[in-house]
Design an enzyme around this catalytic site. Structure first.
Site, PDB file in Angstrom:
ATOM      1  CG  HIS A  85      39.716  21.564  32.771  1.00 11.53           C
ATOM      2  ND1 HIS A  85      39.866  20.090  33.129  1.00 11.53           N
ATOM      3  CD2 HIS A  85      40.007  22.026  33.832  1.00 11.53           C
ATOM      4  CE1 HIS A  85      40.177  19.884  34.292  1.00 11.53           C
ATOM      5  NE2 HIS A  85      40.233  21.291  34.905  1.00 11.53           N
TER       6      HIS A  85
ATOM      7  CG  ASP B  19      65.115  19.801  24.716  1.00  3.38           C
ATOM      8  OD1 ASP B  19      65.127  20.441  23.586  1.00  3.38           O
ATOM      9  OD2 ASP B  19      66.156  19.477  25.102  1.00  3.38           O
TER      10      ASP B  19
END
Length: 440
Positions: free
Chosen positions: A156, A376
């Site tokens: 982060h 994908d």
């Protein structure tokens, strides 16, 4: 799940960049937003069923080779942070873990368990390594049925949820041998630090913020915004967003649970917002780094039922957001003045958390990032995308469900508050508690 989930690490590998980082890019400065980011990993899990002819070995190899390629565009992710000021881009690489799981994927999808899901990640979300070790770790979990779960952890300190989304889109494009990333080019990676340079004296002027931890429980709820949003509409806000309506309902219910255990508590909601498009000079959504702000809304300690109505809460949230964008974001013009505005806001935020006299609910939404369409890698859309949960008390995270119409809310509360929430009739009217993924 009736069988304990066991994950066996088969191999660990360091993924190097397919092309070395040029010398003039070896020192990558953090922005002041990055400096202020908490020390933890932004994490996500992608689940793929066995409806493909590709073996787990082939899919793992595809992920590794495309990761090596995409790291050349995101070279800081292969580096190490130095003194919370910069990233040493000496191409140390990302860690890739191959693992196998002792049960079929359906055992997880039928009844997702947050504790078990964390075993599918390559590192603990709250690990201090987020500021001292590898900035990117991936774990490919192979199931005997042919299913695959890919856990991705990005520090982060260098990436918020928007950055993680951009990276995943670029990685999947690399796997598909495509140069197009949702039709948008990524700005220079140093855009954030050029606009908001790091402050060397930051540690001296800003107290350390300690995110509250307790004996916590994480629950997953699936809500239908179409049933909630009409109830949140009012003359003041005739067009509440789905996220506003869901957040208002969840906040109302968790605040009510807390006050049953500890009457008279102040309840404060902090809603995270993406600042990229809200800056005086807006930045593209694909800008890399941390650009997260947040507005706060308070529920009075002795709030009556009418003050906790969805319409009232949404109206209060909308007004707080308007004031935040009107009064705070115009100060974020960059440079020293803009950086100090960021620090002042962080100091106020930290003081509220550290005070301990309020129920401070930290809420963020991952909705709208389009990860189902983006993730994908050559074997279709994920069957499920999951947030694995955190250990920090009073955390609320919203994630799009696969059907595109419902929203998953991941709540982390104290055991006492969660026990009360489990019996909240209003929440149960609108939310399904951890349904199977296929049934959600």
């Amino acid at each position: 799940m009736t069988k304990e989930l066991k994950v066996e690490v088969v191999a660990k590998e360091t993924i190097r960049l397919s092309s070395p980082t040029p010398d003039h890019l070896k020192n990558f400065k953090l922005s002041v937003f990055d400096q202020l980011a908490p020390i933890l990993y932004t994490s996500v899990l992608f689940f793929y069923t066995s409806s493909t002819n590709a073996s787990s070995h082939h899919r793992s190899s595809c992920l590794k080779s495309s990761l090596s390629d995409v790291l050349t565009r995101f070279y800081p992710l292969a580096g190490r942070i130095r003194d919370n000021l910069s990233v040493d881009c000496e191409d140390g690489g990302a860690e890739f873990v191959d693992a196998k799981v002792n049960c079929p994927l359906s055992h997880i999808l039928d009844r997702p368990c947050p504790v078990s899901l964390r075993k599918l990640l390559p590192i603990d979300t709250e690990s201090p390594e987020a500021s001292t070790g590898r900035l990117l770790l991936v774990q490919a979990n192979a199931f005997g049925c042919g299913g695959l779960a890919v856990g991705v952890c990005v520090s982060h300190k260098i990436a918020d949820a928007s950055t993680l989304s951009t990276f995943i889109k670029a990685w999947s494009a690399a796997a598909l041998l495509s140069d197009v990333i949702v039709g948008i080019e990524i700005p220079p990676l140093d855009t954030a630090s050029a606009r908001f340079p790091p402050l060397v004296e930051l540690a001296a002027i800003l107290p350390t913020v300690v995110l509250p931890k307790a004996r916590c429980v994480t629950r997953r709820y699936v809500l239908d915004p179409a049933k909630i949003t009409p109830l949140a509409a009012s003359e003041a806000v005739p067009d509440p967003t789905q996220v506003e309506a869901v957040v208002a309902l969840v906040w109302r219910c968790v605040a009510r649970a807390s006050r049953k255990n500890d009457p008279g508590r102040r309840s404060l909601l902090s809603q995270a917002v993406n600042l990229r498009g809200r800056l005086p000079e807006p930045l593209p959504e694909t800008t890399i780094g941390n650009f997260v702000g947040g507005f706060t809304v308070e529920m009075p300690p002795q709030a009556e039922e009418r003050e906790m109505e969805l319409k009232k809460l949404v109206s209060d949230m909308r007004e707080a957001k308007r004031e935040y964008f009107d009064n705070y974001t115009p100060r974020l013009s960059g440079g020293v003045v803009g950086c100090m505005a960021v620090v002042e806001a962080a100091a106020k935020f930290g003081a509220l958390i550290n005070s301990g006299d309020v129920d401070f609910y930290n809420c963020s939404s991952w909705c709208g990032f389009g990860l189902y369409e983006a993730a994908d890698f050559g074997w279709g859309r994920p069957a499920w995308i999951s947030f694995a949960g955190v250990e920090y008390k009073n955390s609320i995270v919203l994630v799009d469900a696969r059907d595109g119409g419902t929203i998953e809310a991941w709540l982390t509360l104290s055991q006492e508050d969660m026990h009360v929430l489990d019996a909240d009739e209003e929440l149960l009217r609108f939310a399904s508690v951890n349904p199977s993924v296929s049934g959600s």
